[in-house]
Design a protein around this motif. Structure first.
Motif, PDB file in Angstrom:
ATOM      1  N   MET A  49     -33.395 -28.102 -62.272  1.00 57.48           N
ATOM      2  CA  MET A  49     -32.770 -29.399 -62.072  1.00 57.48           C
ATOM      3  C   MET A  49     -31.480 -29.312 -62.869  1.00 57.48           C
ATOM      4  SD  MET A  49     -33.024 -32.467 -60.836  1.00 57.48           S
ATOM      5  CE  MET A  49     -32.400 -33.795 -61.028  1.00 57.48           C
ATOM      6  N   ARG A  50     -31.501 -28.903 -64.250  1.00 54.39           N
ATOM      7  CA  ARG A  50     -30.583 -28.873 -65.083  1.00 54.39           C
ATOM      8  C   ARG A  50     -29.316 -28.075 -64.588  1.00 54.39           C
ATOM      9  NH1 ARG A  50     -31.487 -27.834 -71.557  1.00 54.39           N
ATOM     10  NH2 ARG A  50     -31.341 -29.879 -71.443  1.00 54.39           N
ATOM     11  N   LEU A  51     -29.592 -26.962 -63.881  1.00 56.38           N
ATOM     12  CA  LEU A  51     -28.442 -26.193 -63.462  1.00 56.38           C
ATOM     13  C   LEU A  51     -27.865 -27.041 -62.135  1.00 56.38           C
ATOM     14  CD1 LEU A  51     -26.955 -23.354 -63.447  1.00 56.38           C
ATOM     15  CD2 LEU A  51     -28.976 -22.646 -61.798  1.00 56.38           C
ATOM     16  N   ALA A  52     -28.529 -27.489 -61.405  1.00 59.24           N
ATOM     17  CA  ALA A  52     -28.099 -28.313 -60.297  1.00 59.24           C
ATOM     18  C   ALA A  52     -27.160 -29.500 -60.839  1.00 59.24           C
ATOM     19  CB  ALA A  52     -29.173 -29.004 -59.318  1.00 59.24           C
ATOM     20  N   LEU A  53     -27.620 -30.232 -62.005  1.00 53.13           N
ATOM     21  CA  LEU A  53     -26.730 -31.512 -62.597  1.00 53.13           C
ATOM     22  C   LEU A  53     -25.354 -30.821 -63.102  1.00 53.13           C
ATOM     23  CD1 LEU A  53     -26.787 -34.396 -63.124  1.00 53.13           C
ATOM     24  CD2 LEU A  53     -28.219 -33.913 -65.189  1.00 53.13           C
ATOM     25  N   HIS A  54     -25.514 -29.529 -63.806  1.00 53.04           N
ATOM     26  CA  HIS A  54     -24.300 -28.854 -64.438  1.00 53.04           C
ATOM     27  C   HIS A  54     -23.351 -28.707 -63.212  1.00 53.04           C
ATOM     28  CE1 HIS A  54     -26.286 -27.617 -68.321  1.00 53.04           C
ATOM     29  NE2 HIS A  54     -25.720 -28.782 -68.405  1.00 53.04           N
ATOM     30  N   PHE A  55     -24.083 -28.045 -62.153  1.00 47.96           N
ATOM     31  CA  PHE A  55     -23.059 -27.887 -60.969  1.00 47.96           C
ATOM     32  C   PHE A  55     -22.574 -29.019 -60.357  1.00 47.96           C
ATOM     33  CE2 PHE A  55     -22.537 -27.166 -56.349  1.00 47.96           C
ATOM     34  CZ  PHE A  55     -21.854 -26.172 -56.199  1.00 47.96           C
ATOM     35  N   ALA A  56     -23.160 -30.254 -60.200  1.00 46.26           N
ATOM     36  CA  ALA A  56     -22.699 -31.418 -59.584  1.00 46.26           C
ATOM     37  C   ALA A  56     -21.611 -31.781 -60.508  1.00 46.26           C
ATOM     38  CB  ALA A  56     -23.652 -32.357 -59.538  1.00 46.26           C
ATOM     39  N   ILE A  57     -21.901 -31.934 -62.007  1.00 46.88           N
ATOM     40  CA  ILE A  57     -20.803 -32.468 -62.802  1.00 46.88           C
ATOM     41  C   ILE A  57     -19.664 -31.544 -62.578  1.00 46.88           C
ATOM     42  CG2 ILE A  57     -20.207 -32.359 -65.258  1.00 46.88           C
ATOM     43  CD1 ILE A  57     -23.065 -33.108 -65.898  1.00 46.88           C
ATOM     44  N   GLY A  58     -19.524 -30.113 -62.635  1.00 45.53           N
ATOM     45  CA  GLY A  58     -18.449 -29.206 -62.375  1.00 45.53           C
ATOM     46  C   GLY A  58     -17.792 -29.542 -60.963  1.00 45.53           C
ATOM     47  N   LEU A  59     -18.639 -29.668 -60.075  1.00 41.74           N
ATOM     48  CA  LEU A  59     -18.025 -30.015 -58.816  1.00 41.74           C
ATOM     49  C   LEU A  59     -17.135 -31.345 -58.733  1.00 41.74           C
ATOM     50  CD1 LEU A  59     -18.102 -29.094 -55.586  1.00 41.74           C
ATOM     51  CD2 LEU A  59     -20.004 -30.412 -55.486  1.00 41.74           C
ATOM     52  N   ILE A  60     -17.697 -32.362 -59.622  1.00 35.41           N
ATOM     53  CA  ILE A  60     -17.105 -33.636 -59.552  1.00 35.41           C
ATOM     54  C   ILE A  60     -15.656 -33.485 -60.110  1.00 35.41           C
ATOM     55  CG2 ILE A  60     -17.028 -36.072 -60.693  1.00 35.41           C
ATOM     56  CD1 ILE A  60     -20.196 -35.774 -59.757  1.00 35.41           C
ATOM     57  N   PHE A  61     -15.585 -32.762 -61.629  1.00 35.37           N
ATOM     58  CA  PHE A  61     -14.596 -32.509 -62.285  1.00 35.37           C
ATOM     59  C   PHE A  61     -13.429 -31.761 -61.634  1.00 35.37           C
ATOM     60  CE2 PHE A  61     -12.427 -29.430 -65.255  1.00 35.37           C
ATOM     61  CZ  PHE A  61     -11.615 -30.372 -66.062  1.00 35.37           C
ATOM     62  N   GLY A  62     -13.992 -30.729 -60.788  1.00 34.79           N
ATOM     63  CA  GLY A  62     -12.882 -29.802 -59.829  1.00 34.79           C
ATOM     64  C   GLY A  62     -12.333 -30.788 -58.705  1.00 34.79           C
ATOM     65  N   LEU A  63     -13.333 -31.699 -58.080  1.00 34.56           N
ATOM     66  CA  LEU A  63     -12.681 -32.620 -57.173  1.00 34.56           C
ATOM     67  C   LEU A  63     -11.991 -33.545 -57.696  1.00 34.56           C
ATOM     68  CD1 LEU A  63     -12.828 -33.482 -54.066  1.00 34.56           C
ATOM     69  CD2 LEU A  63     -14.643 -35.076 -54.883  1.00 34.56           C
ATOM     70  N   GLY A  64     -11.978 -34.140 -58.903  1.00 33.94           N
ATOM     71  CA  GLY A  64     -10.997 -34.885 -59.691  1.00 33.94           C
ATOM     72  C   GLY A  64      -9.552 -34.071 -59.993  1.00 33.94           C
ATOM     73  N   LEU A  65      -9.585 -32.836 -60.371  1.00 32.10           N
ATOM     74  CA  LEU A  65      -8.425 -32.138 -60.514  1.00 32.10           C
ATOM     75  C   LEU A  65      -7.747 -31.979 -59.147  1.00 32.10           C
ATOM     76  CD1 LEU A  65      -9.727 -29.279 -62.904  1.00 32.10           C
ATOM     77  CD2 LEU A  65      -8.529 -31.449 -63.511  1.00 32.10           C
ATOM     78  N   VAL A  66      -8.373 -31.786 -58.209  1.00 34.41           N
ATOM     79  CA  VAL A  66      -7.653 -31.750 -56.907  1.00 34.41           C
ATOM     80  C   VAL A  66      -6.976 -32.803 -56.140  1.00 34.41           C
ATOM     81  CG1 VAL A  66      -8.054 -30.847 -54.319  1.00 34.41           C
ATOM     82  CG2 VAL A  66      -8.928 -29.492 -56.115  1.00 34.41           C
TER      83      VAL A  66
END
Length: 131
Positions: A1-18
């Protein structure tokens, strides 16, 4: 679960950068080029991105002392140094010069790797070598 949450946070960060254009070095360089201000070529839009990041950071540093521990870790790893020394001045200066020359900082460079950007790949290799 923690890995999935970290992945989601990174995805949101990357999407924000794009979405903000921070992964496009031309947009970043147009923001940093204050000499283009008189000609109308300066792009102030990233000031809002930077301002938003500062506001979120200020809120975080104001609320952290009230928490017993972070949501995804056992303890906080906050800086304890309070003195402004040579390392504190030289590190950000090198970071800023590199950002100004390349148009990438570490997060956007890693996001731009997904586009197959040769410049992002070169900067990422240099960044890893520097670390």
């Amino acid at each position: 679960m923690r890995l999935a949450l970290h992945f989601a946070i990174g995805l949101i960060f990357g999407l924000g950068l794009v979405l903000s254009g921070m992964s496009n070095p031309a947009k970043v360089l147009n923001f940093l080029d204050l000499a283009a201000l008189p000609t109308g070529g300066w792009d102030p839009s990233l000031a809002f991105v930077l301002g938003g990041a500062v506001i979120i950071g200020l809120i975080g540093f104001q609320t952290i002392p009230r928490w017993r521990h972070p949501l995804l870790a056992d303890h906080f790893a906050l800086p304890t140094a309070t003195r402004i020394d040579r390392r504190l001045l030289i590190g950000p200066a090198i970071f800023g010069i590199g950002w100004g020359l390349a148009g990438f900082c570490p997060g956007p460079a890693l996001v731009a790797l997904g586009t197959g950007s040769t410049e992002a790949a070169l900067l990422s290799v240099a960044m890893l070598a520097g670390m």
